[in-house]
Design an enzyme around this catalytic site. Structure first.
Site, PDB file in Angstrom:
ATOM      1  N   ASP A  67       0.835  -1.206   0.000  1.00  0.00           N
ATOM      2  CA  ASP A  67       0.000   0.000   0.000  1.00  0.00           C
ATOM      3  C   ASP A  67       0.868   1.254   0.000  1.00  0.00           C
ATOM      4  O   ASP A  67       0.556   2.251  -0.662  1.00  0.00           O
ATOM      5  CB  ASP A  67      -0.912   0.008   1.229  1.00  0.00           C
ATOM      6  CG  ASP A  67      -2.078  -0.949   1.083  1.00  0.00           C
ATOM      7  OD1 ASP A  67      -2.829  -1.091   2.050  1.00  0.00           O
ATOM      8  OD2 ASP A  67      -2.230  -1.556   0.009  1.00  0.00           O
ATOM      9  N   GLU A  69       3.871   1.659  -1.239  1.00  0.00           N
ATOM     10  CA  GLU A  69       4.447   1.880  -2.572  1.00  0.00           C
ATOM     11  C   GLU A  69       3.395   2.425  -3.532  1.00  0.00           C
ATOM     12  O   GLU A  69       3.667   3.305  -4.347  1.00  0.00           O
ATOM     13  CB  GLU A  69       5.041   0.577  -3.113  1.00  0.00           C
ATOM     14  CG  GLU A  69       6.304   0.135  -2.392  1.00  0.00           C
ATOM     15  CD  GLU A  69       6.738  -1.255  -2.790  1.00  0.00           C
ATOM     16  OE1 GLU A  69       5.907  -2.181  -2.698  1.00  0.00           O
ATOM     17  OE2 GLU A  69       7.895  -1.424  -3.180  1.00  0.00           O
ATOM     18  N   TYR A  70       2.166   1.877  -3.455  1.00  0.00           N
ATOM     19  CA  TYR A  70       1.086   2.376  -4.310  1.00  0.00           C
ATOM     20  C   TYR A  70       0.803   3.840  -3.995  1.00  0.00           C
ATOM     21  O   TYR A  70       0.662   4.670  -4.903  1.00  0.00           O
ATOM     22  CB  TYR A  70      -0.182   1.548  -4.105  1.00  0.00           C
ATOM     23  CG  TYR A  70      -1.340   2.041  -4.940  1.00  0.00           C
ATOM     24  CD1 TYR A  70      -2.186   3.047  -4.467  1.00  0.00           C
ATOM     25  CD2 TYR A  70      -1.578   1.532  -6.208  1.00  0.00           C
ATOM     26  CE1 TYR A  70      -3.232   3.526  -5.230  1.00  0.00           C
ATOM     27  CE2 TYR A  70      -2.621   2.008  -6.980  1.00  0.00           C
ATOM     28  CZ  TYR A  70      -3.442   2.994  -6.482  1.00  0.00           C
ATOM     29  OH  TYR A  70      -4.469   3.460  -7.245  1.00  0.00           O
ATOM     30  N   LYS A 149     -11.336   1.687   9.566  1.00  0.00           N
ATOM     31  CA  LYS A 149     -11.280   1.410   8.126  1.00  0.00           C
ATOM     32  C   LYS A 149     -10.965  -0.071   7.958  1.00  0.00           C
ATOM     33  O   LYS A 149      -9.834  -0.509   8.147  1.00  0.00           O
ATOM     34  CB  LYS A 149     -10.226   2.267   7.434  1.00  0.00           C
ATOM     35  CG  LYS A 149     -10.231   2.106   5.919  1.00  0.00           C
ATOM     36  CD  LYS A 149      -9.192   2.999   5.260  1.00  0.00           C
ATOM     37  CE  LYS A 149      -9.251   2.837   3.748  1.00  0.00           C
ATOM     38  NZ  LYS A 149      -8.979   1.441   3.324  1.00  0.00           N
ATOM     39  N   ARG A 170     -18.559  -3.768  -5.174  1.00  0.00           N
ATOM     40  CA  ARG A 170     -18.379  -2.392  -5.622  1.00  0.00           C
ATOM     41  C   ARG A 170     -17.908  -2.334  -7.065  1.00  0.00           C
ATOM     42  O   ARG A 170     -18.283  -1.439  -7.811  1.00  0.00           O
ATOM     43  CB  ARG A 170     -17.373  -1.651  -4.727  1.00  0.00           C
ATOM     44  CG  ARG A 170     -17.346  -0.153  -5.035  1.00  0.00           C
ATOM     45  CD  ARG A 170     -16.361   0.600  -4.189  1.00  0.00           C
ATOM     46  NE  ARG A 170     -14.987   0.376  -4.615  1.00  0.00           N
ATOM     47  CZ  ARG A 170     -13.957   1.083  -4.174  1.00  0.00           C
ATOM     48  NH1 ARG A 170     -14.147   2.017  -3.276  1.00  0.00           N
ATOM     49  NH2 ARG A 170     -12.738   0.826  -4.604  1.00  0.00           N
ATOM     50  N   CYS A 463      19.521  -8.798 -18.607  1.00  0.00           N
ATOM     51  CA  CYS A 463      20.165  -9.856 -19.368  1.00  0.00           C
ATOM     52  C   CYS A 463      19.956  -9.539 -20.844  1.00  0.00           C
ATOM     53  O   CYS A 463      18.819  -9.320 -21.277  1.00  0.00           O
ATOM     54  CB  CYS A 463      19.567 -11.219 -19.020  1.00  0.00           C
ATOM     55  SG  CYS A 463      20.176 -12.567 -20.058  1.00  0.00           S
TER      56      CYS A 463
END
Length: 799
Positions: A67, A69-70, A149, A170, A463
């Site tokens: 989360d 990083e997002y 939450k 949703r 590579c």
């Protein structure tokens, strides 16, 4: 139509979900600086990355990044769009709720959109939110309703006359998956509401969760039965609700916790609550469980104190939580503040810091991806972080290892924030013993021993051997994956086994396999082998140009860029002939992307692959397009350059398929009704978007007429010309009568409904006469200069 704001009748004010009308955002000064090409390219890459991670997290339940990083990627994009507003478009992840709906379960439109929430991570950000709220509504009350939450699956359960009738996930906020049968098995979900004052129709929104203790027992049962273990309670809850076999769902310890409502239709009178806390009390009276620890806070400072107190004991709570949701308690103030394009202006998610734990870094192993990128992976001594056992974490690249100062054998701090892949935060230098060893990044590929290079200006090592087994394996896996050709029923493990065994050396090899070839493998019986071959053949004959471009894995070309290319070139032959200058004239394609495309088609190995694909019949042309003129790379499409939006329940195809068809005809898909929209295509019960389009004089076309137009290949709409045939005024009025404004949750009284009720889900003849649908006076209709007649149904917007 009149609206009710917490019981008081006021002028109708439909929810305005266009981002440019965001009152809170309007206070920011406009920026008109020239946009550097680097910023434009970075924004395009961030949008593509965020959309991909959204899909992995929300739709597939297989996240690849944390989360944190997002959030870092999301905030970087917000920063770029704030600095250069021209970078912002309606397709940006910052302007949307979520991602697309999965195939497999029936799809259904939400009556009212299920919005997302904006996030805050510090007290300063909470204070900034409060300031924006008071700037927009100076007399806003100070009390907030606060809930934990929850980390589960958001959905909506619907009751008619007090009886449970349906449930929707949703999804993307506008269209969800029908999970009625699965939710009927959830033991704490009331199948009939308690009391005598239940609404005629109500949509209750909440979260499906699995308690921590129940999750441990579930995984223990899975292990004993030899089944797959779940990574965390959220994945287990999401997978259980999406089960097609409801006997499996019934055996899972699911709970539904209600936190709000969508549409509410009353028998008469006004809503029996004027605050969110009052709504929560009423939900409990009707028999719903609500989130634990919910509390009314009298001021923003009290909200922050609640946030800190709950965060300090989150580990002791029965369910996984990752923050606090604070909602302005007064529903009239909620109504006045309204929504941005993606979230309410009166609610905010206060996120907790990521959960952390200590463990040992045993090793760093380097993996090779399909583009040859070498990615270091931390091998950790197993440790539990937030209820999940963690033994691996990505380190991204050599620079990150150096920046963090990691050494093999270090004690390290590991964190995760509710998702699968954790992060190594830092080494605990103070605990070093002297036995730790530095990590040396390999100079040769761990798979093929070829030299490794790091191109100038890049952080990744690669590579360079195009025949590297790892590159070949990952490329073939990608080709048939959901991000590529999306071949259903062909799993990654089988593809890996076929490649590693030398049975398949290119994507084409998969399509040449026979049933007998596959039956030689253990656990591949006649039925499985037949399904495998059938799935590949269906993908071969039904592939679109968009999916094939995605499957090729061209560097820097994600799905959005693939759509752009497929909309402008008839097939791969035309794309191959396009020079860099031609490519850069297309939206979101700069020098780097154009150069990557040209490099792909300049590679002899890639050209050989393309010819082999052509030979097996995997060579789609642009959908619904006639052949390109001799010598022309690009073609003129029926909807070329037009902004198109779909609304209402489509009957012929799903929303995603319809949007794909429009894109293939050259259209750009809009996310909301604005003045720049060229065409609104309406299905059943289109709601507020139709009303707003009529007010703005935007062209409107029915679903059947739209598909007939696509089939003919001739556009019936031109943004620069007047409508050829307008609907007669008498039919227009009849078609617009009593069309509900559905910008947010609303309450109607049953006595106000006439004709075909807007809550009726029937189809066929009833749908033909639905007053919420536009009239059939011609291919297109418009109400320029006309005010849409108001119905007498009362509305109340709620989150």
């Amino acid at each position: 139509m009149t609206e009710v704001k917490t019981g008081r009748v006021v002028d109708d004010a439909p929810v305005n979900d266009a981002p440019e009308n965001n009152a809170a955002e309007a206070t920011s000064p406009a920026r008109h600086d020239a946009i550097p090409e680097e910023a434009r390219q970075r924004a395009a890459q961030l949008r593509a990355d965020l959309e991909r991670h959204n899909r992995l997290y929300y739709e597939l339940d297989t996240p690849e990044i944390s989360d944190a990083e997002y959030d870092a990627l999301y905030r970087e994009l917000v920063g770029l769009e704030t600095r250069w507003p021209a970078l912002r478009d309606e397709a940006s992840p910052t302007q949307r709720v979520g991602g697309e709906v999965l195939e497999g379960l029936e799809k259904q439109a939400h009556t009212l959109r299920m919005y997302s929430l904006d996030n805050a991570f510090s007290r300063d950000e909470w204070g900034a939110f409060i300031q924006r709220m008071y700037n927009a509504l100076p007399d806003a009350p100070s009390a907030f309703w606060c809930d934990p939450k929850m980390d589960g699956l958001a959905l909506e359960v619907i009751y008619e006359n007090g009886v449970f009738t349906s449930a929707l996930t949703r999804g993307n906020g506008e269209v969800g998956e029908v999970v009625t049968a699965a939710m009927r098995t959830v033991r704490n979900l009331p199948l009939a509401l308690r009391g005598d004052d239940v609404p005629r129709r109500i949509e209750v929104r909440g979260e499906v969760v699995i308690a921590k203790a129940d999750f441990e027992q579930l995984n223990a049962r899975q292990s004993a039965a030899g089944g797959k273990l779940f990574a965390n309670p959220r994945n287990a809850a999401a997978g259980s609700v999406r089960q097609l076999d409801t006997t499996v769902t019934a055996g899972r310890p699911l709970q539904f916790l209600a936190y709000g409502v969508g549409q509410v239709v009353l028998e008469g009178g006004t809503a029996p609550w004027t605050t969110h806390s009052g709504l929560m009390a009423r939900l409990r009276e009707w028999g719903f469980d609500t989130p634990p620890e919910g509390r009314l806070c009298a001021s923003p400072d009290e909200v922050w104190a609640y946030y800190e107190a709950l965060g300090a004991r989150r580990e002791s709570l029965a369910i996984e939580i990752d923050g606090v949701v604070a909602k302005l308690d007064d529903t009239e103030a909620q109504e006045a503040l309204g929504f941005t394009a993606r979230a309410p202006r009166w609610a905010l998610a206060l996120k907790f810091p990521a959960m952390q734990a200590r463990t040992r870094l045993d090793d760093i192993r380097v993996q090779v991806g399909r583009t040859g990128v070498l990615t270091p992976v931390a091998i950790l001594e197993p440790v539990r972080v937030g209820g999940v056992e963690v033994s691996r974490a990505t380190l991204h690249n050599e620079d990150e290892i150096r920046a963090k100062g990691l050494m093999l054998g270090d004690m390290v701090l590991v964190q995760r924030a509710g998702d699968v892949i954790p992060e190594v935060v830092r080494p605990l230098v103070e605990e070093r013993t002297g036995d730790e060893r530095p990590f040396v990044f390999p100079e040769n590929c761990p798979e093929c021993d070829s030299p490794v290079v790091r191109p100038q200006g890049e952080v990744a090592h690669r590579c360079v051997n195009v025949m590297c087994p790892a590159v070949r394996r990952q490329s073939i896996i990608h080709f048939v994956s959901k991000a590529g050709l999306d071949v259903r029923g062909v799993g990654e493990r089988w593809v890996q086994q076929l490649v590693d065994g030398g049975h398949v050396t290119s994507p084409v090899g998969l399509f040449l396999l026979t049933k007998l070839d596959l039956m030689r493998f253990e656990r591949m019986g006649p039925t499985s082998a037949a399904n495998f071959v059938t799935a590949l053949d269906a993908a071969r004959t039904g592939a679109t140009l968009v999916r094939l471009i995605c499957a090729l894995g061209i560097r820097h070309v994600g799905e959005q860029t693939a759509r752009t290319l497929a909309a402008n070139f008839t097939d791969l032959d035309a794309l191959r002939e396009a020079d860099a200058e031609t490519l850069q004239q297309l939206p979101d394609i700069g020098p780097e992307v154009a150069g990557s495309i040209r490099s792909f088609f300049a590679n002899e190995g890639n050209l050989e692959l393309l010819e082999r694909l052509r030979a097996i019949g995997l060579w789609p042309k642009r959908q619904d397009a006639p052949p390109a003129s001799e010598g022309a790379d690009a073609i003129v499409l029926p909807l070329q350059g037009l902004k198109v939006l779909f609304t209402g329940s489509l009957t012929r195809v799903g929303r995603t398929e319809a949007e794909d068809m429009a894109r293939a005809a050259g259209a750009n898909i809009a996310s909301s009704v604005t003045k720049s929209l060229d065409l609104l295509v309406v299905g059943g019960k289109p709601g507020s978007k139709l009303e707003k389009a009529r007010k703005l004089g935007i062209r409107v076309m029915e679903e059947a007429d739209f598909f007939a137009m696509l089939a003919s290949g001739v556009a019936s709409v031109d943004a620069s010309e007047a409508v050829a045939e307008e609907t007669p005024p008498s039919q227009e009025a009849a078609g617009a009568e009593d069309a509900p404004s559905q910008g947010a949750a609303h309450v109607r009284t049953a006595s106000d409904e006439t004709g075909s009720a807007s809550g009726d889900d029937s189809r066929g003849a009833a749908a033909e006469n639905d007053p919420a649908r536009p009239a059939r006076g011609g291919a297109m209709s418009t109400a320029e200069g006309e005010d849409v007649p108001r119905g007498r149904a009362e509305q109340l917007k709620l989150f």
